[in-house]
Design a protein around this motif. Structure first.
Motif, PDB file in Angstrom:
ATOM      1  N   ASN A  32       0.875  -1.164   0.000  1.00 30.67           N
ATOM      2  CA  ASN A  32       0.000   0.000   0.000  1.00 30.67           C
ATOM      3  C   ASN A  32       0.920   1.224   0.000  1.00 30.67           C
ATOM      4  O   ASN A  32       1.903   1.262   0.750  1.00 30.67           O
ATOM      5  CB  ASN A  32      -0.870   0.016   1.258  1.00 30.67           C
ATOM      6  CG  ASN A  32      -2.010  -0.990   1.192  1.00 30.67           C
ATOM      7  OD1 ASN A  32      -3.172  -0.631   1.218  1.00 30.67           O
ATOM      8  ND2 ASN A  32      -1.664  -2.250   1.083  1.00 30.67           N
ATOM      9  N   TYR A  49      -3.650   7.603  -1.691  1.00 25.28           N
ATOM     10  CA  TYR A  49      -3.141   6.295  -1.338  1.00 25.28           C
ATOM     11  C   TYR A  49      -3.532   5.303  -2.433  1.00 25.28           C
ATOM     12  O   TYR A  49      -4.485   5.539  -3.192  1.00 25.28           O
ATOM     13  CB  TYR A  49      -3.601   5.827   0.042  1.00 25.28           C
ATOM     14  CG  TYR A  49      -5.051   5.438   0.156  1.00 25.28           C
ATOM     15  CD1 TYR A  49      -6.004   6.387   0.510  1.00 25.28           C
ATOM     16  CD2 TYR A  49      -5.465   4.124  -0.041  1.00 25.28           C
ATOM     17  CE1 TYR A  49      -7.325   6.041   0.650  1.00 25.28           C
ATOM     18  CE2 TYR A  49      -6.790   3.770   0.092  1.00 25.28           C
ATOM     19  CZ  TYR A  49      -7.713   4.735   0.452  1.00 25.28           C
ATOM     20  OH  TYR A  49      -9.036   4.394   0.578  1.00 25.28           O
ATOM     21  N   VAL A  51      -3.734   0.967  -3.343  1.00 31.49           N
ATOM     22  CA  VAL A  51      -3.652  -0.419  -2.884  1.00 31.49           C
ATOM     23  C   VAL A  51      -3.147  -1.341  -3.994  1.00 31.49           C
ATOM     24  O   VAL A  51      -2.928  -2.535  -3.751  1.00 31.49           O
ATOM     25  CB  VAL A  51      -5.007  -0.921  -2.345  1.00 31.49           C
ATOM     26  CG1 VAL A  51      -5.430  -0.090  -1.140  1.00 31.49           C
ATOM     27  CG2 VAL A  51      -6.068  -0.877  -3.434  1.00 31.49           C
ATOM     28  N   LYS A  97      -3.461  -2.233   4.523  1.00 31.89           N
ATOM     29  CA  LYS A  97      -4.159  -1.023   4.945  1.00 31.89           C
ATOM     30  C   LYS A  97      -4.289  -1.019   6.462  1.00 31.89           C
ATOM     31  O   LYS A  97      -4.657  -2.026   7.064  1.00 31.89           O
ATOM     32  CB  LYS A  97      -5.538  -0.986   4.289  1.00 31.89           C
ATOM     33  CG  LYS A  97      -6.211   0.362   4.360  1.00 31.89           C
ATOM     34  CD  LYS A  97      -7.568   0.305   3.656  1.00 31.89           C
ATOM     35  CE  LYS A  97      -8.280   1.641   3.739  1.00 31.89           C
ATOM     36  NZ  LYS A  97      -9.641   1.578   3.157  1.00 31.89           N
TER      37      LYS A  97
ATOM     38  N   LYS B  99      -8.152   3.087   8.148  1.00 32.73           N
ATOM     39  CA  LYS B  99      -7.321   4.235   7.782  1.00 32.73           C
ATOM     40  C   LYS B  99      -6.512   4.661   8.987  1.00 32.73           C
ATOM     41  O   LYS B  99      -6.939   4.492  10.135  1.00 32.73           O
ATOM     42  CB  LYS B  99      -8.201   5.400   7.317  1.00 32.73           C
ATOM     43  CG  LYS B  99      -8.815   5.189   5.957  1.00 32.73           C
ATOM     44  CD  LYS B  99      -9.479   6.467   5.453  1.00 32.73           C
ATOM     45  CE  LYS B  99      -9.965   6.293   4.033  1.00 32.73           C
ATOM     46  NZ  LYS B  99     -10.589   7.533   3.503  1.00 32.73           N
TER      47      LYS B  99
END
Lengths: 112, 112
Positions: A32, A49, A51, A97, B99
């Protein structure tokens, strides 16, 4: 072991010029990836961000964009820099994450 | 709303004295908590994390943090401060959406 590279370390750009900051991670796969901006040595603002390849989430509307052309490469770009884009930009990666994030050394951008 | 707070912008401690940097949080479910340190013009470095288990978590450079569920706090501590501990410290929490939210940072200054 895993390492994260971020460059350049410092950058001075005129208003209206384009921007490209690059971040690469070594020693891991499918990380990530994150771009943060830090103003005046204080709090962090998450900008983007990712993934996976081609998967980018933007956290705040702004003059910047991000791309992930390869698994371990994350690029922050702008077509036309604004004065307000000045700051310290940090790239980070995590295995998953919400996991520990590992940061690059940062790029200090001054837009004049 | 899920959040993390560092109530002190700056903490000043004499070398050799114990130090505490405060952090409080608000999250849904079980908290995952982190501490990071940032030296000037560098990226953040992970210090320690709490997921579950002992309320006292030990980390890098002699730092530890105490998790207190009733007070929703996760204060960073060190028994004897060093001048080299002077840096910017960030508390972070993982939200229910996985998060990471960072606090605003506390500048720790250790005087000789």
């Amino acid at each position: 072991s895993q390492t994260i590279h971020q460059w350049p370390a410092t950058l001075v750009q005129p208003v209206g010029s384009p921007l490209s900051l690059e971040c690469t991670v070594e020693g891991t796969s499918n990380p990530n990836l994150y771009w943060y901006r830090q103003a005046a040595g204080r709090g962090l603002q998450l900008l983007f961000y990712s993934v996976g390849i081609g998967q980018i989430s933007s956290e705040v509307p702004q003059n910047l964009s991000a791309s992930r052309p390869q698994d371990r490469q994350f690029i922050l770009s702008s077509k036309k820099l604004l004065l307000s884009d000045s700051g310290f930009y940090l790239c980070a990666w995590s295995k998953a994450k919400g996991d520990i994030q590992y940061f690059g050394a940062g790029t200090r951008l001054s837009v004049l | 709303a899920q959040s993390v707070a560092q109530p002190e912008d700056q903490v000043n401690v004499a070398e050799g004295n114990p130090l505490t940097v405060k952090c409080t949080y608000s999250v849904s479910g079980n908290p995952y908590l982190f501490w990071y340190v940032q030296y000037p013009n560098r990226g953040l470095q992970f210090l320690l994390k709490y997921i579950t288990g002992d309320n006292l978590v030990k980390g890098s450079y002699g730092f530890e943090a105490e998790f207190n569920k009733s007070q929703t706090s996760f204060h960073l501590k060190k028994p004897s401060a060093l001048v080299s501990d002077s840096a910017l410290y960030f508390c972070a929490v993982r939200t229910s959406a996985s998060k990471i939210i960072f606090g605003s940072g506390t500048r720790l200054s250790i005087r000789p």
